[in-house]
Design a protein around this motif. Sequence first.
Motif, PDB file in Angstrom:
ATOM      1  N   PHE A 132       0.924  -1.253  -0.020  1.00  0.00           N
ATOM      2  CA  PHE A 132       0.021  -0.041  -0.029  1.00  0.00           C
ATOM      3  C   PHE A 132       0.808   1.122  -0.028  1.00  0.00           C
ATOM      4  O   PHE A 132       0.653   2.283  -0.848  1.00  0.00           O
ATOM      5  N   ILE A 133       1.991   1.241   0.745  1.00  0.00           N
ATOM      6  CA  ILE A 133       2.733   2.486   1.060  1.00  0.00           C
ATOM      7  C   ILE A 133       3.410   2.722  -0.365  1.00  0.00           C
ATOM      8  O   ILE A 133       3.480   3.769  -0.772  1.00  0.00           O
ATOM      9  N   LEU A 134       4.139   1.871  -0.942  1.00  0.00           N
ATOM     10  CA  LEU A 134       4.773   1.839  -1.970  1.00  0.00           C
ATOM     11  C   LEU A 134       3.928   2.133  -3.168  1.00  0.00           C
ATOM     12  O   LEU A 134       4.259   3.142  -4.136  1.00  0.00           O
ATOM     13  N   LEU A 135       2.670   1.531  -3.313  1.00  0.00           N
ATOM     14  CA  LEU A 135       1.898   1.747  -4.464  1.00  0.00           C
ATOM     15  C   LEU A 135       1.502   3.405  -4.588  1.00  0.00           C
ATOM     16  O   LEU A 135       1.215   4.072  -5.493  1.00  0.00           O
ATOM     17  N   ARG A 136       1.063   3.669  -3.260  1.00  0.00           N
ATOM     18  CA  ARG A 136       0.652   5.198  -3.060  1.00  0.00           C
ATOM     19  C   ARG A 136       1.585   6.275  -3.297  1.00  0.00           C
ATOM     20  O   ARG A 136       1.356   7.331  -3.963  1.00  0.00           O
ATOM     21  N   LEU A 137       2.758   5.769  -3.083  1.00  0.00           N
ATOM     22  CA  LEU A 137       3.947   6.819  -3.203  1.00  0.00           C
ATOM     23  C   LEU A 137       4.267   6.805  -4.914  1.00  0.00           C
ATOM     24  O   LEU A 137       4.743   7.821  -5.343  1.00  0.00           O
ATOM     25  N   PHE A 138       4.359   5.524  -5.335  1.00  0.00           N
ATOM     26  CA  PHE A 138       5.073   5.372  -6.719  1.00  0.00           C
ATOM     27  C   PHE A 138       4.336   5.043  -7.770  1.00  0.00           C
ATOM     28  O   PHE A 138       4.607   5.212  -9.168  1.00  0.00           O
ATOM     29  N   VAL A 139       3.143   4.526  -7.756  1.00  0.00           N
ATOM     30  CA  VAL A 139       2.370   3.905  -8.852  1.00  0.00           C
ATOM     31  C   VAL A 139       1.200   4.734  -9.187  1.00  0.00           C
ATOM     32  O   VAL A 139       0.799   5.120 -10.468  1.00  0.00           O
ATOM     33  N   PHE A 140       0.164   4.892  -8.142  1.00  0.00           N
ATOM     34  CA  PHE A 140      -1.137   5.385  -8.481  1.00  0.00           C
ATOM     35  C   PHE A 140      -1.214   6.690  -8.094  1.00  0.00           C
ATOM     36  O   PHE A 140      -1.073   7.026  -6.712  1.00  0.00           O
ATOM     37  N   LYS A 141      -1.624   7.721  -8.846  1.00  0.00           N
ATOM     38  CA  LYS A 141      -1.668   9.145  -8.468  1.00  0.00           C
ATOM     39  C   LYS A 141      -3.105   9.581  -8.339  1.00  0.00           C
ATOM     40  O   LYS A 141      -3.661  10.031  -9.169  1.00  0.00           O
ATOM     41  N   GLY A 142      -3.755   9.013  -7.031  1.00  0.00           N
ATOM     42  CA  GLY A 142      -5.313   9.587  -7.043  1.00  0.00           C
ATOM     43  C   GLY A 142      -5.223  10.836  -6.377  1.00  0.00           C
ATOM     44  O   GLY A 142      -4.234  11.525  -6.215  1.00  0.00           O
ATOM     45  N   GLU A 143      -6.518  10.953  -5.502  1.00  0.00           N
ATOM     46  CA  GLU A 143      -6.519  12.190  -4.882  1.00  0.00           C
ATOM     47  C   GLU A 143      -5.599  12.188  -3.705  1.00  0.00           C
ATOM     48  O   GLU A 143      -5.655  11.261  -2.918  1.00  0.00           O
ATOM     49  N   LYS A 144      -4.721  13.005  -3.315  1.00  0.00           N
ATOM     50  CA  LYS A 144      -4.029  12.934  -2.237  1.00  0.00           C
ATOM     51  C   LYS A 144      -4.626  13.865  -1.259  1.00  0.00           C
ATOM     52  O   LYS A 144      -3.939  13.620  -0.025  1.00  0.00           O
ATOM     53  N   ASN A 145      -5.890  14.409  -1.330  1.00  0.00           N
ATOM     54  CA  ASN A 145      -6.539  14.942  -0.116  1.00  0.00           C
ATOM     55  C   ASN A 145      -7.211  14.097   0.656  1.00  0.00           C
ATOM     56  O   ASN A 145      -7.552  14.370   1.510  1.00  0.00           O
ATOM     57  N   GLU A 146      -7.239  13.115   0.008  1.00  0.00           N
ATOM     58  CA  GLU A 146      -8.090  11.810   0.777  1.00  0.00           C
ATOM     59  C   GLU A 146      -7.204  11.377   1.862  1.00  0.00           C
ATOM     60  O   GLU A 146      -6.171  11.043   1.674  1.00  0.00           O
ATOM     61  N   SER A 147      -7.766  10.888   3.158  1.00  0.00           N
ATOM     62  CA  SER A 147      -6.996  10.524   4.176  1.00  0.00           C
ATOM     63  C   SER A 147      -6.412   8.987   3.926  1.00  0.00           C
ATOM     64  O   SER A 147      -6.961   8.050   3.299  1.00  0.00           O
ATOM     65  N   ALA A 148      -4.930   8.878   4.053  1.00  0.00           N
ATOM     66  CA  ALA A 148      -4.346   7.913   3.951  1.00  0.00           C
ATOM     67  C   ALA A 148      -4.835   6.767   4.580  1.00  0.00           C
ATOM     68  O   ALA A 148      -4.835   5.553   4.260  1.00  0.00           O
ATOM     69  N   VAL A 149      -5.093   7.106   5.759  1.00  0.00           N
ATOM     70  CA  VAL A 149      -5.659   6.044   6.681  1.00  0.00           C
ATOM     71  C   VAL A 149      -6.790   5.339   6.008  1.00  0.00           C
ATOM     72  O   VAL A 149      -7.036   4.146   6.113  1.00  0.00           O
ATOM     73  N   LYS A 150      -7.687   6.193   5.827  1.00  0.00           N
ATOM     74  CA  LYS A 150      -8.968   5.920   5.177  1.00  0.00           C
ATOM     75  C   LYS A 150      -9.008   5.040   3.857  1.00  0.00           C
ATOM     76  O   LYS A 150      -9.418   3.794   3.729  1.00  0.00           O
ATOM     77  N   LEU A 151      -8.052   5.657   3.004  1.00  0.00           N
ATOM     78  CA  LEU A 151      -7.641   4.905   1.999  1.00  0.00           C
ATOM     79  C   LEU A 151      -6.801   3.221   2.330  1.00  0.00           C
ATOM     80  O   LEU A 151      -7.337   2.447   1.341  1.00  0.00           O
ATOM     81  N   TYR A 152      -6.166   3.381   3.196  1.00  0.00           N
ATOM     82  CA  TYR A 152      -5.417   2.113   3.489  1.00  0.00           C
ATOM     83  C   TYR A 152      -6.445   0.977   3.795  1.00  0.00           C
ATOM     84  O   TYR A 152      -6.371  -0.011   3.521  1.00  0.00           O
ATOM     85  N   PHE A 153      -7.574   1.428   4.675  1.00  0.00           N
ATOM     86  CA  PHE A 153      -8.544   0.341   5.183  1.00  0.00           C
ATOM     87  C   PHE A 153      -9.282   0.025   3.977  1.00  0.00           C
ATOM     88  O   PHE A 153      -9.711  -1.361   3.980  1.00  0.00           O
ATOM     89  N   GLN A 154      -9.706   0.781   2.966  1.00  0.00           N
ATOM     90  CA  GLN A 154     -10.324   0.492   1.716  1.00  0.00           C
ATOM     91  C   GLN A 154      -9.548  -0.431   1.257  1.00  0.00           C
ATOM     92  O   GLN A 154     -10.017  -1.427   0.582  1.00  0.00           O
ATOM     93  N   PHE A 155      -8.242  -0.149   0.792  1.00  0.00           N
ATOM     94  CA  PHE A 155      -7.205  -0.918   0.142  1.00  0.00           C
ATOM     95  C   PHE A 155      -7.397  -2.332   0.911  1.00  0.00           C
ATOM     96  O   PHE A 155      -7.428  -3.276   0.049  1.00  0.00           O
ATOM     97  N   LEU A 156      -6.987  -2.285   2.362  1.00  0.00           N
ATOM     98  CA  LEU A 156      -6.805  -3.492   2.992  1.00  0.00           C
ATOM     99  C   LEU A 156      -8.050  -4.585   2.843  1.00  0.00           C
ATOM    100  O   LEU A 156      -8.030  -5.602   2.656  1.00  0.00           O
ATOM    101  N   TRP A 157      -9.293  -3.738   2.827  1.00  0.00           N
ATOM    102  CA  TRP A 157     -10.610  -4.620   2.861  1.00  0.00           C
ATOM    103  C   TRP A 157     -10.504  -5.363   1.440  1.00  0.00           C
ATOM    104  O   TRP A 157     -11.100  -6.377   1.258  1.00  0.00           O
ATOM    105  N   GLY A 158     -10.353  -4.507   0.288  1.00  0.00           N
ATOM    106  CA  GLY A 158     -10.496  -5.084  -0.802  1.00  0.00           C
ATOM    107  C   GLY A 158      -9.497  -6.109  -1.230  1.00  0.00           C
ATOM    108  O   GLY A 158      -9.701  -7.191  -1.887  1.00  0.00           O
ATOM    109  N   ILE A 159      -8.237  -5.787  -0.728  1.00  0.00           N
ATOM    110  CA  ILE A 159      -7.127  -6.904  -1.197  1.00  0.00           C
ATOM    111  C   ILE A 159      -7.312  -7.882  -0.125  1.00  0.00           C
ATOM    112  O   ILE A 159      -6.886  -9.102  -0.610  1.00  0.00           O
TER     113      ILE A 159
END
Length: 136
Positions: free
Chosen positions: A62-89
Amino acid sequence: MAGIRFSDKSKRLFLQLIKFGIAGLPSFLVAIPLNWFLVEEILLLKPIAYLITLFFQVTVNFILLRLFVFKGEKNESAVKLYFQFLWGIAFFRLLDWGLYTLLVQNTKIYYLIIQIGNVVIFSLAKFFYSKKIMER
């Protein structure tokens, strides 16, 4: 015969897929010895050791993808996005873990070979899910 031409969208997608693979490499390279250590040295059951290893991989990825691969909305909470990512993955990782457990318990295939094979099997599905979550 003329060469095949790819659209800019196809080229970007291919480049993202390559970056996705590269970003996943560090956690994969640590996951193999981590799983081995948990099984051989800590003496955990293979399915439990693999579950711990998968959680580690998902977090690092998650950390590496957020930093280097996917350039989405950066104003969205990283913690919220992490749990969405974690849930789906977690869905893909549950399938991964289930296949790993089934093969480890019912075949004579070396458990680390199964772990490597599962990376290949589930990579594309995880790529497209990650892209969807991180590029909204």
